[in-house]
Scaffold this active site. Structure first.
Site, PDB file in Angstrom:
ATOM      1  CD  GLU A  57      -2.884   2.849  -0.419  1.00 27.66           C
ATOM      2  OE1 GLU A  57      -1.956   2.789  -1.244  1.00 27.66           O
ATOM      3  OE2 GLU A  57      -3.679   1.914  -0.237  1.00 27.66           O
TER       4      GLU A  57
ATOM      5  CG  ASP B 297     -16.893  21.530   7.046  1.00 25.84           C
ATOM      6  OD1 ASP B 297     -15.722  21.866   6.844  1.00 25.84           O
ATOM      7  OD2 ASP B 297     -17.227  20.459   7.574  1.00 25.84           O
TER       8      ASP B 297
ATOM      9  CG  HIS C  31      -2.006  -0.982   1.171  1.00 27.38           C
ATOM     10  ND1 HIS C  31      -3.205  -0.712   0.569  1.00 27.38           N
ATOM     11  CD2 HIS C  31      -2.085  -2.267   1.610  1.00 27.38           C
ATOM     12  CE1 HIS C  31      -3.990  -1.771   0.650  1.00 27.38           C
ATOM     13  NE2 HIS C  31      -3.323  -2.728   1.261  1.00 27.38           N
TER      14      HIS C  31
END
Ligand code: XMP
Length: 518
Positions: free
Chosen positions: A177, A232, A175
Site C-alpha cells: 500500500e 466538507d 507493504h
C-alpha cells in the site's frame, strides 16, 4: 450499511492501514477498516465481505495475547490477503511457523524476485524480474502453512510472497500500500479482481444512495447545518439540500476571524447560486469582544468553540428548533484506531467543531460523508456541480485567523494579516503552485522589528509564511519554494501591506511542529 460490494480490512494497528483503504477506494472498491477486537464471528456474518485483508501491526504473533482475527475468516470461502503482521498471523493460524527476528530484520527498501510467475495476484509484476517493495518487519515466517507455495523471495524474507491459490489465500511480508512499493496498486487490483469486485463504488452511485438514506433518516424533520465554507460542510449541505430541500437550514457564523472577502463569497455562492436557505450570523463583535486581551492558545480556542455553540443554538431557536444536526464528518475521523498502550492520547489542541451540541439540544446527527475520504468528498462535490476553484480550496480551521495570530488578537493585527495573506495566496496562484500545496497561510507574529524604508525608520510587525504538503494533515512537510519566489513574495508583502516590515519562512515539518501556529 452501504449496499455496495464490500471488503473488510481487519486492523492490527499498522501506521499505514488507512493507505490500504485508499488504494482500494481508488479501484472503486468499497472497504471499511475495523479493529481486530471488534471483528467477531457475528460481525463477519453481518458485514458479509467479498474479501478480507489482514493489516500489518506492531505486535509479535509469538507473544502471548497478541492480536488474532477470528478463525472464521478462513472458513468463509472468500479471498484473504495478509500483509506483514497479517501474513504472520495467517501463517501461524493456518499451521506455519513464525520466528522472532534475530538480526535479520528488514526495514525499508528491498527487492523481491519471483519463484513462480503464474500467480494471478502477480499479474503485471516482475517485468524486470524483480520488484521494489517496502519492508518493515522484525519477525519472519520460517515455515509456511500447509497448502501454501512460495512465489517471491527477498534477501531477508525467503517467504516474501506466498499463496494457497486453491483457497485464494495470499500473504506478503511487505507493504504493497505504500508509495515505496511502486507496483503495489497492481497487486491490490489483482486481488479484488480475483475476489469478483466489479468496481461499483462510484460517486454517481454514492450520491443516489446517500440521498435516499438522508430522506429515510430525516423523514419530514428539520435539519440544521453549520456551514463554514470549507469543502466538507459545503458538500454535506449541498447533498442534504438535494435530498430534502427547504427542510434544511444552514447557519454561517462569521466570527470576525475570516480571511479577506471570505464571508461575502461563501454567503453569495450558497444563497444566490445554490439557493440554500442560509442564515448569515455576523457575530464578529461578540467573538472579538470576548477574545480581547486573551493570548493563551487553548483559552482562545475554548472561547471560540463555546461562543460558536451559543450562537448556533440561538439561531436554531430563531428558526423554531431542529431535529437533526448535519455535520461533514469524514471517514478518517470515524475509524477507531487500535491503541496497544490503552491510554488516552494527549490533547495537542482542542479542535473546534460543533461537538457537544447534539446532546445539549436533543438533536440526532446527519453525517452523509462518514464513509468518505477527503478526495472522495471532493469527487462528490464535483458530482454535485460545485466549482473546481471551490473544491480545491485549502483547508481553513474553525477558529480561523485567531490561531494565526499568536498572542493577543487585535483588529489592527487581523486587518494586516488578511492583507498579507491575500498577497501570499495571490503569489502562489500566479506561480501555479496552489494545487501542489496542502495549505498555505500567513501568521502575524507578536513582535515588532526595526526596518528602514526610503529614508525612514519603521517599527512594524514581522510575519511568517507557512506552506506545507500533506496527505491528510496528520503529518506535513514544508513546501520547498524557490528563493526567487520567497524573495518576490516578501518584497510584495512589505510594499503592499502597511504594518509589516519583515517576512520569514517557516521551515518546520509536522511533527515536530503543527501546521497552524496555535
Ligand atoms: P495542526 O495545526 O493540528 O492542523 O497541525 C492540522 C489540520 O487541521 C486544521 N485545524 C483545524 N481544523 N478546527 C478545524 O476545523 C480546528 O480547530 C483546527 N485546528 C487545526 C489545520 O488548519 C490543518 O489543516
Amino acid at each position: 450499511m452501504t449496499q455496495h460490494q464490500r471488503l473488510l480490512i481487519i486492523d492490527f494497528g499498522s501506521q499505514v492501514t488507512q493507505l490500504i483503504a485508499r488504494r482500494l477506494r481508488e479501484l472503486n472498491v468499497y472497504c471499511e477498516i475495523h479493529p481486530f477486537n471488534n471483528v467477531t464471528p457475528a460481525f463477519l456474518t453481518e458485514f458479509a465481505p467479498m474479501a478480507v485483508i489482514l493489516s500489518g501491526g506492531p505486535a509479535s504473533v509469538i507473544d502471548e495475547g497478541s492480536p488474532r482475527p477470528p478463525a472464521e475468516v478462513f472458513d468463509m470461502g472468500v479471498p484473504v490477503l495478509g500483509i506483514c503482521y497479517g501474513q504472520q498471523v495467517m501463517m501461524h493460524m493456518l499451521g506455519g511457523v513464525v520466528e522472532r527476528g534475530t538480526g535479520t530484520a528488514e526495514f525499508g527498501r528491498a527487492y523481491v524476485t519471483p519463484d513462480d510467475k503464474t500467480l494471478s495476484l502477480l499479474e503485471g509484476w516482475f517485468k524486470d524480474d524483480r520488484e521494489q517493495v517496502w519492508m518493515s518487519h522484525g519477525d519472519h515466517v520460517s515455515q509456511i502453512a500447509p497448502g501454501f507455495q512460495v512465489f517471491g523471495t527477498s534477501p531477508n524474507a525467503p517467504f516474501a510472497i506466498t499463496a494457497d491459490p486453491s483457497r485464494r489465500f495470499y500473504a506478503v511480508q511487505f507493504h504493497p500500500e505504500v508509495h515505496h512499493t511502486p507496483n503495489g496498486a497492481a497487486l491490490y487490483a489483482n486481488f479484488v479482481r480475483e475476489a469478483g469486485f466489479t468496481g461499483d463504488w462510484t460517486m454517481g452511485a454514492y450520491r443516489e444512495q446517500a440521498i435516499a438514506a438522508i430522506r429515510a433518516q430525516v423523514g419530514d424533520g428539520k435539519v440544521i447545518c453549520a456551514l463554514s465554507g470549507g469543502v466538507d460542510s459545503s458538500v454535506a449541505a449541498v447533498l442534504i439540500h438535494e435530498a430534502i430541500g427547504e427542510q434544511l437550514t444552514c447557519v454561517y457564523v462569521d466570527h470576525g476571524l475570516m480571511r479577506e472577502n471570505e464571508s461575502e463569497e461563501v454567503v453569495s455562492m450558497f444563497r444566490e447560486h445554490y439557493n440554500l436557505p442560509l442564515i448569515h450570523a455576523d457575530e464578529s463583535e461578540l467573538f472579538l469582544g470576548k477574545l480581547d486581551g486573551q493570548s493563551d492558545p487553548e483559552t482562545k480556542r475554548k472561547i471560540i468553540g463555546g461562543l460558536f455553540i451559543d450562537v448556533f443554538e440561538r439561531k436554531a431557536k430563531e428558526i423554531g428548533g431542529a431535529d437533526f444536526l448535519a455535520q461533514g464528518t469524514l471517514y478518517p475521523d470515524v475509524i477507531e484506531s487500535v491503541s496497544f498502550s490503552g491510554g488516552p492520547s494527549v490533547t495537542i489542541k482542542s479542535h473546534h467543531n460543533v461537538g457537544g451540541l447534539p446532546e445539549k439540544m436533543g438533536m440526532q446527527l446527519v453525517e452523509p460523508l462518514r464513509e468518505l475520504f477527503k478526495d472522495e468528498v471532493r469527487a462528490l462535490g464535483r458530482e454535485l456541480g460545485l466549482p473546481d476553484s471551490f473544491i480545491g480550496r485549502h483547508p481553513f480551521p474553525g477558529p480561523g485567523l485567531a490561531i494565526r495570530c499568536p498572542g493577543e488578537i487585535t483588529r489592527e493585527k487581523l486587518d494586516i494579516l488578511r492583507k498579507a495573506d491575500a498577497v501570499y495566496i495571490d503569489q502562489i496562484r500566479k506561480h501555479g503552485l496552489y494545487d501542489e500545496i496542502w495549505q498555505a497561510f500567513v501568521a502575524i507574529l507578536p513582535v515588532r522589528t526595526v526596518g528602514v524604508m526610503g529614508d525612514g525608520r519603521t517599527y512594524d510587525f514581522a510575519c511568517a509564511l507557512r506552506a506545507v504538503t500533506s496527505v491528510d494533515g496528520m503529518t506535513a512537510d514544508y513546501y520547498p519554494f524557490s528563493h526567487e519566489f520567497l524573495g518576490e513574495t516578501a518584497t510584495r508583502i512589505i510594499n503592499e501591506v502597511r504594518g509589516i516590515n519583515r517576512v520569514t519562512y517557516d521551515i518546520t515539518s509536522k511533527p515536530p511542529g503543527t501546521i497552524e501556529w496555535e
